[in-house]
Design a protein around this motif. Structure first.
Motif, mmCIF file in Angstrom:
data_model
loop_
_atom_site.group_PDB
_atom_site.id
_atom_site.type_symbol
_atom_site.label_atom_id
_atom_site.label_comp_id
_atom_site.label_asym_id
_atom_site.label_seq_id
_atom_site.Cartn_x
_atom_site.Cartn_y
_atom_site.Cartn_z
ATOM 1 N N LEU A 87 35.417 53.079 11.062
ATOM 2 C CA LEU A 87 34.827 51.930 10.370
ATOM 3 C C LEU A 87 33.992 51.087 11.309
ATOM 4 C CD1 LEU A 87 37.647 50.840 7.935
ATOM 5 C CD2 LEU A 87 35.338 51.639 7.379
ATOM 6 N N ALA A 88 34.483 50.878 12.511
ATOM 7 C CA ALA A 88 33.725 50.076 13.479
ATOM 8 C C ALA A 88 32.406 50.776 13.798
ATOM 9 C CB ALA A 88 34.545 49.877 14.745
ATOM 10 N N TYR A 89 32.466 52.095 13.931
ATOM 11 C CA TYR A 89 31.249 52.867 14.222
ATOM 12 C C TYR A 89 30.258 52.777 13.056
ATOM 13 C CZ TYR A 89 28.038 56.706 14.919
ATOM 14 O OH TYR A 89 26.894 57.439 15.037
ATOM 15 N N LEU A 90 30.754 52.994 11.824
ATOM 16 C CA LEU A 90 29.860 52.960 10.657
ATOM 17 C C LEU A 90 29.257 51.567 10.469
ATOM 18 C CD1 LEU A 90 31.947 55.113 8.128
ATOM 19 C CD2 LEU A 90 29.852 55.799 9.335
ATOM 20 N N ALA A 91 30.081 50.543 10.685
ATOM 21 C CA ALA A 91 29.589 49.167 10.531
ATOM 22 C C ALA A 91 28.487 48.886 11.554
ATOM 23 C CB ALA A 91 30.742 48.182 10.685
ATOM 24 N N ALA A 92 28.655 49.435 12.752
ATOM 25 C CA ALA A 92 27.685 49.157 13.817
ATOM 26 C C ALA A 92 26.373 49.916 13.601
ATOM 27 C CB ALA A 92 28.293 49.510 15.170
ATOM 28 N N HIS A 93 26.458 51.124 13.061
ATOM 29 C CA HIS A 93 25.272 52.002 13.060
ATOM 30 C C HIS A 93 24.700 52.314 11.684
ATOM 31 C CE1 HIS A 93 25.708 52.848 17.357
ATOM 32 N NE2 HIS A 93 27.009 52.901 17.128
#
Lengths: 100, 402
Positions: A87-93
């Motif tokens: 989730l952190a990755y998807l939110a960032a990118h």
């Protein structure tokens, strides 16, 4: 490094030689923390085309609902730690830019 | 199905020639998400001409809009849509058979292709359209495969009527639904297999068949070889590919694909044949196709001359046929009737054409909209629904007259 992370890295190593995943790599995910986990956890059942195609218009909350759907409705073996990383990755990118 | 079959399928998918990306598709709708426009590109799978690749695995490829100048979509241009990535290859389907059973069947039977061929054969020309066709044009965007205009096609399907196939097992009086399963399935055991059901009335309808031929040829692997269910008038979520198992059931099919996916807000899209056993107060299953039209020529961004051009495309509906198609050259301010082409039956694409005559230089917003034989018209504005279904807002192609 936790045993869980070791588990994911082992999967990355095993699947890296898979022809379909090699094709994914050609398409590629944006570089960033969690990229390896996303490639394996999501890429086990579908190419990351699905992520790139669904960008950038989903809010982090909608991405969370999608990841939850994959875990509950589709039975993806993604634990809490991995889900948080994804989730952190998807939110960032790949999420919608925050509204001003 | 074994692991080797699965890997073979995955390797075959990886064989798709990946061409350059959006640059070679300048006409791709600007309404699509930026990520989709960057992602989509032409790719050529074995036995297919270039399609627009949205995802490799599971494979999701749409037809280029220019193909819709004709009522029949060639097999090698027909779109490809899978939910789950474990897909049988031809070798795995060589000993194909179809099992008919279920708690309401008289007696279970297993049929071969020869058995199907021995039943009376029927032909139907019908549109196979993904429920999510044009989802990518939703505003606001919704998650899912971001289809443009090409998650559909129209073919001549041939095979026995489903009701004749069901009769070989005996349709018991308790039957309320007919459950469908195909040879493709999930990669992970915990993922729900893609299974769907039909209400008995639609399963027994004249037009519903099990197709073993598509446009006078065997079905392409990716379109359901060797046999798929054809449910004219209904969106293609019910058109089970590689059909291997049919159950006559006294109960509604209770699974993810019926109860959670493929639902629309209750009453938003009126239907003629309710799927009562699957309706709930808030949502209904998506079933009947809504009236629609697509412009195949010209395409967005084309340059045309002042001597004029011909607008071509197809229109279709849930099975009443098309009464008229209207074309606008001024973004919908004024409309004129197009000429309709040959009638291939009520479930088929109906071609239309409209010669513009001479034009002034400048930009020209071309639109088309269809009216069915029951007077059904396209939505003037999007009927928003969270899963992105039934988008039939008239398309607009912007061209420049020089």
């Amino acid at each position: 490094m936790t045993p869980r992370r070791l588990h994911w890295l082992a999967l990355v190593t095993v699947l890296a030689g898979h022809p379909a995943l090699a094709a994914d790599a050609a398409g590629g995910l944006q570089a960033g923390p969690g990229e390896d986990i996303v490639a394996v956890a999501c890429g086990a059942c579908h190419t990351v085309d699905y992520i790139r195609m669904n960008s950038r218009f989903l809010t982090p909350d909608v991405w969370k609902a999608e990841v939850t759907k994959m875990r509950t409705a589709f039975g993806a073996p993604i634990d809490e730690d991995a889900a948080a990383t994804i989730l952190a990755y998807l939110a960032a990118h790949y999420a919608a830019p925050a509204k001003p | 199905m074994n692991r080797r079959d699965l890997l073979t399928g995955a390797a075959a998918t990886a064989l798709a020639t990946r061409a350059a990306q959006a640059a070679d598709l300048p006409w791709l709708s600007s309404q699509l998400p930026d990520g989709t426009r960057a992602e989509a590109g032409l790719a050529t799978l074995p036995g297919k001409r270039p399609l627009i690749r949205l995802a490799d695995r599971p494979p999701n490829y749409e037809t280029q809009v220019q193909a819709f100048q004709d009522a029949i979509t060639p097999n090698d241009q027909f779109f490809i849509r899978y939910h789950l990535a474990k897909i049988p290859d031809r070798a795995a389907l060589q000993d194909w058979s179809l099992a008919i059973g279920g708690d309401a069947a008289g007696k279970p039977v297993t049929l071969t292709l020869d058995d199907l061929a021995a039943l009376p054969q029927t032909e139907v020309v019908a549109v196979c359209q993904c429920s999510g066709n044009r989802r990518g044009l939703f505003q606001p965007h919704v998650p899912g495969v971001q289809w443009g205009y090409g998650a559909m096609g129209c073919a001549t399907w041939r095979g026995p009527r489903l009701r004749d196939v069901l009769a070989t097992a005996g349709v018991g009086p308790e039957t309320t639904e007919v459950w469908l399963n195909g040879a493709d399935g999930p990669v992970m055991q915990a993922t729900p297999d893609f299974r769907k059901s039909l209400p008995l009335a639609k399963a027994m309808a004249d037009e519903t068949i099990i197709a073993t031929r598509m446009n006078d040829a065997p079905l392409p692997l990716e379109n359901g070889f060797p046999a798929r269910v054809v449910v004219p008038g209904w969106t293609s979520t019910y058109w089970m590919k590689h059909i291997t198992q049919i159950d006559l059931s006294s109960k509604p099919l209770a699974n993810f694909w019926m109860q959670k996916a493929y639902r629309v807000p209750a009453g938003m899209f009126p239907v003629e044949l309710p799927f009562a056993t699957q309706n709930d107060p808030a949502t209904w299953p998506i079933t009947e196709i809504v009236v629609n039209a697509v412009i195949a020529e010209p395409v967005d961004g084309d340059h045309v001359t002042r001597s004029g051009f011909t607008v071509r495309g197809v229109a279709w509906d849930r099975g009443h046929g098309i009464r008229r198609v209207e074309v606008s050259l001024d973004a919908g301010a004024t409309w004129r009737n197009a000429l309709l082409g040959r009638d291939f039956g009520p479930f088929a694409f109906r071609t239309f054409s409209f010669a513009t005559g001479g034009l002034m230089a400048g930009s020209c917003a071309v639109m088309a909209r269809a009216v069915s034989n029951t007077g059904e018209t396209q939505a003037a504005t999007l009927k928003f629904n969270p899963a992105g279904y039934h988008n039939n807002v008239p398309q607009q192609a912007m061209v420049t007259v020089v």
